[in-house]
Structure formats: C-alpha cells, structure tokens
Scaffold this motif. Structure first.
Motif, PDB file in Angstrom:
ATOM      1  N   ASP A  96       0.842  -1.200   0.000  1.00 14.05           N
ATOM      2  CA  ASP A  96       0.000   0.000   0.000  1.00 14.05           C
ATOM      3  C   ASP A  96       0.875   1.247   0.000  1.00 14.05           C
ATOM      4  OD1 ASP A  96      -2.243  -1.634   0.164  1.00 14.05           O
ATOM      5  OD2 ASP A  96      -2.250  -1.608   2.351  1.00 14.05           O
ATOM      6  N   GLY A  99      -2.419   5.877  -0.916  1.00 20.03           N
ATOM      7  CA  GLY A  99      -3.856   5.607  -0.956  1.00 20.03           C
ATOM      8  C   GLY A  99      -4.272   4.529  -1.940  1.00 20.03           C
ATOM      9  N   LYS A 100      -3.317   3.750  -2.446  1.00 25.99           N
ATOM     10  CA  LYS A 100      -3.606   2.685  -3.409  1.00 25.99           C
ATOM     11  C   LYS A 100      -2.850   1.419  -3.025  1.00 25.99           C
ATOM     12  CE  LYS A 100      -3.628   6.147  -7.145  1.00 25.99           C
ATOM     13  NZ  LYS A 100      -2.943   6.598  -8.393  1.00 25.99           N
ATOM     14  N   ASP A 125      -7.213   1.444  -7.661  1.00 25.30           N
ATOM     15  CA  ASP A 125      -7.566   2.840  -7.412  1.00 25.30           C
ATOM     16  C   ASP A 125      -7.840   3.121  -5.937  1.00 25.30           C
ATOM     17  OD1 ASP A 125      -7.349   3.499 -10.101  1.00 25.30           O
ATOM     18  OD2 ASP A 125      -9.439   2.920 -10.516  1.00 25.30           O
ATOM     19  N   GLU A 126      -7.687   2.103  -5.107  1.00 25.53           N
ATOM     20  CA  GLU A 126      -7.955   2.237  -3.681  1.00 25.53           C
ATOM     21  C   GLU A 126      -7.115   1.214  -2.915  1.00 25.53           C
ATOM     22  OE1 GLU A 126     -12.014   1.186  -2.939  1.00 25.53           O
ATOM     23  OE2 GLU A 126     -11.919  -0.589  -4.208  1.00 25.53           O
ATOM     24  N   ILE A 127      -7.223   1.261  -1.611  1.00 26.43           N
ATOM     25  CA  ILE A 127      -6.564   0.265  -0.778  1.00 26.43           C
ATOM     26  C   ILE A 127      -7.380  -1.034  -0.832  1.00 26.43           C
ATOM     27  CG2 ILE A 127      -5.837  -0.371   1.546  1.00 26.43           C
ATOM     28  CD1 ILE A 127      -4.129   1.816   0.372  1.00 26.43           C
TER      29      ILE A 127
END
Length: 304
Positions: A96, A99-100, A125-127
């Motif tokens: 991580d 934020g991804k 696009d995210e965790i």
C-alpha cells in the motif's frame, strides 16, 4: 490402384521439388537484404503485437504502448498461464502506498518456444484488503507513474540479456531457447520516486515470505536491487504434472523451430524466413502472450 499410387508419388515429388526451389528463392532473397532492412521489416510485423526486436541482444521486448497495457493484471492470469503453454515462476508483491494498493510482479520461465522474464507494475484505485488482492484486477500504471527499472536474465550462469529504462512492463524473450524455470535467475533493479514507496515495497517483499538476506537485497537511497530465483508459494500435484506435459510440448516445438529454420541462426533471419516460407507458423511463433491485432505507426531499428 497402380495408377493411383503412381499419381500419389508424382504429387509428392512435385510437392518436394516445388518447396525446395521456393525455399532456395527465399534464402537468396533474405541474403540480399541488409540487416537494417530485415530489422525494420520484423519490427513492422511485431510492434502491432506489443513487442519490438532488439537486434543487439537478439531478443524481443515489450513496447511502452503495448496493447496488453489496457488489460492490467491479476492472479487469475498466472493461474491459467499453462493453458497458453507458459510454464513460469511468478511472484506478486503487494503493498500500500499513496492511498492505493500496488502490485509489482516478476516472472521467469518458458513462454511457448521462448525463454523469458517480465517485470510489471500495476495498482488499484484504492486500498485493497489482503483477502481481496487475489481476485482484484490491477491496472497498469500511467506514464507519469512509470519507474526506472532494469532486469537481467541469466540461464545456467550465462547472461541472456539485460533491459533497462523507464517502463511499466520490462520484458526479455529469447526465441528458440528452451529452459526450465529453475534454470533461470533474474537480477532486478527498481528506482522508486521516494523512500516511502521504497520502504512499502520492501515490506511487501517480506510479506510475500522473503528473507531480505536470501534475495541479496541491496538498498541505496530510493534504489532497490534484488534477485529472483525461487518463488514463494506452492502448487498442486496435478498442476505440476500438467506443467511437465506442457514443457515436453514446448521442448518439441523449440527443436522443430530450430530444425525448420536451420539455414539461419539469427532470430531476425529465422522469423522472416518463416514469414515467407510458412506464414501460419510465423504467426504462431509470435504468441509471446495473448495475441491481438491493433493498428499504429511502426518504428524501424537497425542492427548494430
């Protein structure tokens, strides 16, 4: 019956004579072409498939705008790789950052009739929680997220090739060479944009089960260098047996490729010979991964 047998023998004789003279004509044609003309023509044929030919090292490598970029990467691709005649060691490293969840994965092994390796960079696009990482399709990074990285592929102690540069998917494919994945060794170097991302990647390596000492990890500011020999993880007995069968097929096709193209030793000559002599075989040879056509401008590169 006698007339049928005679006709059959005459047909076979005509067939052999026709292909013999056709073969000699193609060989003469290739001998009259310069190395630069041959490399240019081969790149015109292969770049729509996402690859270009490196004449100096006699290998194929991926282009930065390869069509494969649109499809990202996920664990399911590795799972079904043997069905595409790819028997490879793969190691995904998840971590991580910013934020991804990122995926940096490396592969080495046999890709049909090609010995090769890969280093790819992807992110979501995210965790993504660890429980969902194996089922998530990660997107290839954008141009502003490319990393300076290099890969060196070594087979039984001998260097096959080295590729370096700013990329999202660094690859080496040596055509007509057969290898077992355990015969191959990768040296990898990645330059990260900051120390935070570097540390996150190292934590991902440790999380994947690696002892940093066992992979000869070297860290200098934002640069990380390490080796890849044996992946962490296990596969079932049926997968191993199937991979063994696929490798026998790959070995046979490697020997067949070298036999059919035996007038030549340079990959560029071998492939252009197939292109003129057996076009369907030429198309088959270039299935380094999934195959799809696209239209774009081509570049010419010569042999030095």
């Amino acid at each position: 019956m006698y007339y049928f047998f005679t006709f059959f023998l005459l047909f076979i004789l005509f067939f052999l004579i026709f292909f013999h003279f056709r073969k000699r004509k193609i060989i003469r044609k290739l001998c009259c072409m310069s190395d630069q003309e041959k490399c240019c023509m081969l790149n015109e044929l292969t770049e729509p498939l996402g690859y270009c030919y490196d004449a100096r090292q006699d290998i194929f490598t991926s282009t930065t705008d390869a069509w494969q970029k649109r499809f990202g990467y996920g664990a399911i691709y590795d799972k079904f790789a043997p069905l595409l005649n790819m028997v490879i060691d793969s190691q995904p490293v998840y971590f991580d950052y910013d934020g991804k969840t990122w995926l940096i994965e490396f592969w080495k092994g046999q890709y049909g009739i090609n010995t090769g390796c890969e280093l790819g960079i992807y992110h979501a696009d995210e965790i993504i929680p660890p429980s969902r990482r194996k089922t998530t399709l990660f997107s290839a990074v954008e141009k502003n997220e490319y990393l300076d990285m290099s890969v060196e592929l070594i087979r039984n102690g001998k260097v096959i090739a080295i590729k370096k540069g700013r990329h999202w998917w660094q690859t080496i494919f040596s055509m007509g060479v057969f290898s077992q994945p355990e015969e191959l060794f990768m040296k990898i170097h990645i330059c990260f944009p900051d120390i935070e991302m570097r540390n996150a990647f190292i934590e991902g390596l440790v999380g994947a089960g690696y002892d940093v000492d066992s992979i000869f990890l070297s860290v200098c500011h934002t640069d990380v260098s390490f080796s890849f020999c044996c992946p962490h993880g296990h596969c079932g007995i049926f997968r191993k047996l199937y991979c063994c069968l696929v490798q026998h097929i790959n070995h046979f096709y490697c020997r067949l490729y070298r036999f059919v193209t035996r007038p030549f030793t340079w990959t560029c000559d071998r492939l252009l010979y197939l292109y003129y002599y057996l076009p369907f075989c030429f198309r088959r040879m270039l299935r380094l991964r999934r195959h799809k056509h696209c239209r774009k401008k081509r570049r010419c590169t010569g042999r030095s």
